[in-house]
Design an enzyme around this catalytic site. Structure first.
Site, mmCIF file in Angstrom:
data_model
loop_
_atom_site.group_PDB
_atom_site.id
_atom_site.type_symbol
_atom_site.label_atom_id
_atom_site.label_comp_id
_atom_site.label_asym_id
_atom_site.label_seq_id
_atom_site.Cartn_x
_atom_site.Cartn_y
_atom_site.Cartn_z
ATOM 1 N N LYS A 1 -0.925 10.770 -5.738
ATOM 2 C CA LYS A 1 -2.366 10.484 -5.720
ATOM 3 C C LYS A 1 -3.034 11.361 -6.761
ATOM 4 O O LYS A 1 -2.535 12.448 -7.075
ATOM 5 C CB LYS A 1 -2.949 10.805 -4.348
ATOM 6 C CG LYS A 1 -4.313 10.195 -4.106
ATOM 7 C CD LYS A 1 -4.197 8.759 -3.635
ATOM 8 C CE LYS A 1 -5.524 8.041 -3.556
ATOM 9 N NZ LYS A 1 -5.377 6.730 -2.900
ATOM 10 N N ASP B 1 -8.899 3.616 -6.647
ATOM 11 C CA ASP B 1 -9.266 4.078 -5.297
ATOM 12 C C ASP B 1 -10.799 4.187 -5.329
ATOM 13 O O ASP B 1 -11.433 3.547 -6.180
ATOM 14 C CB ASP B 1 -8.589 5.423 -4.971
ATOM 15 C CG ASP B 1 -8.665 5.787 -3.480
ATOM 16 O OD1 ASP B 1 -7.866 5.258 -2.703
ATOM 17 O OD2 ASP B 1 -9.544 6.591 -3.098
HETATM 18 P P1 NDP Z 1 -14.938 1.743 -3.529
HETATM 19 O O1 NDP Z 1 -15.332 2.832 -4.405
HETATM 20 O O2 NDP Z 1 -14.826 0.370 -4.071
HETATM 21 O O3 NDP Z 1 -15.889 1.664 -2.250
HETATM 22 C C1 NDP Z 1 -16.070 2.754 -1.430
HETATM 23 C C2 NDP Z 1 -17.091 2.396 -0.365
HETATM 24 O O4 NDP Z 1 -17.122 3.416 0.613
HETATM 25 C C3 NDP Z 1 -18.498 2.306 -0.927
HETATM 26 O O5 NDP Z 1 -19.240 1.389 -0.170
HETATM 27 C C4 NDP Z 1 -19.012 3.725 -0.740
HETATM 28 O O6 NDP Z 1 -20.418 3.832 -0.667
HETATM 29 C C5 NDP Z 1 -18.388 4.095 0.582
HETATM 30 N N1 NDP Z 1 -18.184 5.550 0.615
HETATM 31 C C6 NDP Z 1 -17.403 6.279 -0.224
HETATM 32 N N2 NDP Z 1 -17.479 7.569 0.065
HETATM 33 C C7 NDP Z 1 -18.322 7.662 1.100
HETATM 34 C C8 NDP Z 1 -18.818 8.744 1.848
HETATM 35 N N3 NDP Z 1 -18.449 10.018 1.580
HETATM 36 N N4 NDP Z 1 -19.671 8.474 2.868
HETATM 37 C C9 NDP Z 1 -20.035 7.202 3.145
HETATM 38 N N5 NDP Z 1 -19.605 6.123 2.447
HETATM 39 C C10 NDP Z 1 -18.771 6.362 1.447
HETATM 40 O O7 NDP Z 1 -13.539 2.203 -2.897
HETATM 41 P P2 NDP Z 1 -12.414 1.316 -2.181
HETATM 42 O O8 NDP Z 1 -13.018 0.176 -1.472
HETATM 43 O O9 NDP Z 1 -11.355 1.088 -3.159
HETATM 44 O O10 NDP Z 1 -11.837 2.380 -1.128
HETATM 45 C C11 NDP Z 1 -12.334 2.471 0.197
HETATM 46 C C12 NDP Z 1 -11.286 3.170 1.074
HETATM 47 O O11 NDP Z 1 -10.078 2.387 1.062
HETATM 48 C C13 NDP Z 1 -10.873 4.570 0.611
HETATM 49 O O12 NDP Z 1 -10.570 5.333 1.749
HETATM 50 C C14 NDP Z 1 -9.596 4.311 -0.165
HETATM 51 O O13 NDP Z 1 -8.763 5.443 -0.207
HETATM 52 C C15 NDP Z 1 -8.976 3.212 0.688
HETATM 53 N N6 NDP Z 1 -7.978 2.366 0.024
HETATM 54 C C16 NDP Z 1 -8.251 1.709 -1.136
HETATM 55 C C17 NDP Z 1 -7.302 0.896 -1.706
HETATM 56 C C18 NDP Z 1 -7.576 0.091 -2.931
HETATM 57 O O14 NDP Z 1 -6.716 -0.702 -3.311
HETATM 58 N N7 NDP Z 1 -8.727 0.218 -3.559
HETATM 59 C C19 NDP Z 1 -5.962 0.770 -1.121
HETATM 60 C C20 NDP Z 1 -5.800 1.436 0.141
HETATM 61 C C21 NDP Z 1 -6.780 2.215 0.664
HETATM 62 P P3 NDP Z 1 -21.228 4.438 -1.926
HETATM 63 O O15 NDP Z 1 -21.118 3.393 -3.000
HETATM 64 O O16 NDP Z 1 -22.592 4.643 -1.424
HETATM 65 O O17 NDP Z 1 -20.534 5.728 -2.298
HETATM 66 O O1 2IT Z 2 -4.666 4.335 -1.084
HETATM 67 C C1 2IT Z 2 -4.045 3.455 -1.705
HETATM 68 O O2 2IT Z 2 -3.012 2.958 -1.263
HETATM 69 C C2 2IT Z 2 -4.596 2.996 -2.982
HETATM 70 N N1 2IT Z 2 -5.651 3.448 -3.393
HETATM 71 C C3 2IT Z 2 -3.856 1.985 -3.799
HETATM 72 C C4 2IT Z 2 -2.749 2.640 -4.575
HETATM 73 C C5 2IT Z 2 -2.037 1.747 -5.563
HETATM 74 O O3 2IT Z 2 -1.172 2.308 -6.267
HETATM 75 O O4 2IT Z 2 -2.300 0.553 -5.654
#
Ligand code: NDP
Ligand code: 2IT
Length: 443
Positions: free
Chosen positions: A125, A165
């Protein structure tokens, strides 16, 4: 004292000031304890001591110039946690809260998550405390180029393959890919989540959210239930949240609330996802803008989304966004299932509430594994120099999520903890990594 407890205590002591890492460590080691302590070969081979220590952790300076001509400096991180079953693989997070503790908890979880996908990917990561919010495209590009100018020497298609992420989407991946290619003079699959026109996989953008809902539907089906007709709350409104909402709606559920870090919206008629996509994917705006598209909806500032009554809760924002009090409220309001789209969104105490109340609870490392699994499919397509159709990728994703559910359910049952998918996911993910580590000797 048991082997697991000894390693847990020693690791906590050796890593002061890392609360998120300690939280993930505590959950994983305490659920693995009965399994590990019953098998002395793990202690003999020092498997836990090696598992908790990253193979490599890189911290670097990221200088860049803002639009006012001033030099800014951020911290950059890449933690290459474990390569027993494949090249390091895991996302990059850009958010002001990023610290070594956060990157280590994410990297540690990623080892087991990637193992659960059944694909050959190790755990890693990375990220930075850079905040892309409110920055111009040029500033984001300058930052990404500087970030990769250090990172490039540590990554590679067969070494370490980062992805997106929080705060890292198609725009950031594009800038990082361009700089990497320019430096190494090679067009290779070093990042996933790339744009479709330069080597990205169809359905990667949708994969985490879709995969989450596929897994939740499997879990419900196994308990003679379905998402159809259910009321769902999705926290966040980023990449994972949007596509979780889309898939839940397409399976006949009604999603009534979404959020961002400012507050949440409640739409009794069901979320209008076209509006959310325009606000978030096109305008990079705030979820509060939703009420100008749907005047009947209500925006509430601050936390509180878990007070919205629902059958199924999908936390898709960030770590520790769902506390013990939130969990109790959800249970009181009749929640039947929780699927973690985010990484570690539930606190240890919240998880305990769900497990003790026999709520169907799918932990992040299983429930959100569809994203990284599809990243591995992107790597395969890049290596073969061909592209699969959206349906081909989506079908593979669906099959992977079904097999993850089957594996974590079987591992839980075998451990005598039927329907405890936290234990099931940790044990199933751990077994394969440990076996590979033992086979490869003391490395
Ligand atoms: P994005 O940046 O696209 O979206 C994040 C969302 O969460 C936004 O709506 C953001 O609001 C909100 N958010 C982030 N930080 C905070 C905080 N401290 N308090 C409240 N709201 C918050 O990220 P992703 O959708 O990609 O990721 C979301 C989650 O999913 C994370 O935990 C990530 O690790 C996990 N994840 C992502 C994957 C991927 O493929 N993208 C894969 C597996 C897991 P705001 O815009 O206001 O900050
Ligand atoms: O938390 C996660 O699994 C991710 N942000 C996606 C990682 C990836 O390599 O696609």
């Amino acid at each position: 004292m048991s082997y697991t407890q000894k390693v847990l205590d020693a690791t906590i002591q050796k890593n002061p000031g890392e609360p998120e890492f300690v939280q993930a460590l505590t959950e994983i080691l305490s659920t693995l304890a009965p399994f590990v302590d019953a098998r002395p070969e793990y202690e003999k081979h020092g498997i836990l001591e090696r598992l908790v220590e990253p193979e490599r952790a890189i911290i670097f300076r990221v200088p860049w110039v803002d639009d006012a001509g001033k030099v800014q400096v951020n911290k950059g991180y890449r933690v290459q946690y474990n390569s027993a079953i494949g090249p390091y693989k895991g996302g990059i997070r850009f958010h002001p809260s990023v610290s070594l503790s956060i990157i280590k908890f994410l990297g540690f979880e990623q080892i087991l998550k990637n193992s659960l996908t059944g694909l050959p990917i190790g755990g890693g990561k990375g990220g930075s405390d850079f905040d892309p919010k409110g920055k111009s495209d040029r500033e984001v590009m300058a930052f990404c180029q500087s970030f990769v100018t250090e990172l490039y020497r540590h990554i590679g298609a067969d070494t370490d393959v980062p992805a997106g992420d929080i705060g890292v989407g198609a725009r950031e991946i594009g800038f990082m890919y361009g700089q990497y290619k320019r430096i190494v003079n090679r067009f290779e699959g070093v990042l996933t989540g790339k744009g479709i026109v330069y080597g990205g996989s169809l359905a990667r953008k949708e994969a985490t959210g879709f995969g989450l809902v596929y897994l939740v539907e499997e879990m419900l089906k196994a308990h003679k239930k379905t998402l159809k007709g259910k009321t769902v709350v999705v926290s966040g409104s980023g990449n994972v949240a949007i596509y979780a909402c889309q898939k839940a709606q397409s399976l006949g559920a009604k999603v009534v609330a979404m959020s961002d870090s400012g507050g949440y919206i409640f739409d009794a008629d069901g979320i209008d996802l076209v509006a959310v996509k325009e606000i978030k994917e096109v305008k990079r705006g705030r979820i509060s803008d939703y009420v100008s598209y749907r005047p009947a909806a209500v925006y509430t500032e601050g936390k509180g989304i878990w007070g919205v009554k629902c059958d199924v809760a999908l936390p898709c924002a960030t770590q520790n966004e769902l506390t013990e009090a939130d969990a109790k409220l959800l249970v009181k309001n009749g929640v039947i299932a929780v699927g973690e789209g985010a990484n570690m969104p539930s606190t240890l105490e919240a998880t305990e509430v769900f497990l003790s109340k026999k709520i169907l609870f799918a932990p992040g490392k299983a429930a959100n594994a569809g994203g990284v699994a599809t990243s591995a499919l992107e790597m395969s397509q890049n290596s073969m120099r061909l592209s699969w159709t959206f349906d081909e990728v989506d079908q593979k994703l669906k099959a992977i999520m079904a097999s993850i559910y089957a594996n974590i359910a079987a591992a839980a049952k075998e451990a005598g903890l039927e329907d405890n998918f936290v234990a099931g996911a940790n044990i199933a993910g751990f077994k394969k990594v440990a076996e590979a580590m033992i086979a490869q000797g003391t490395v």
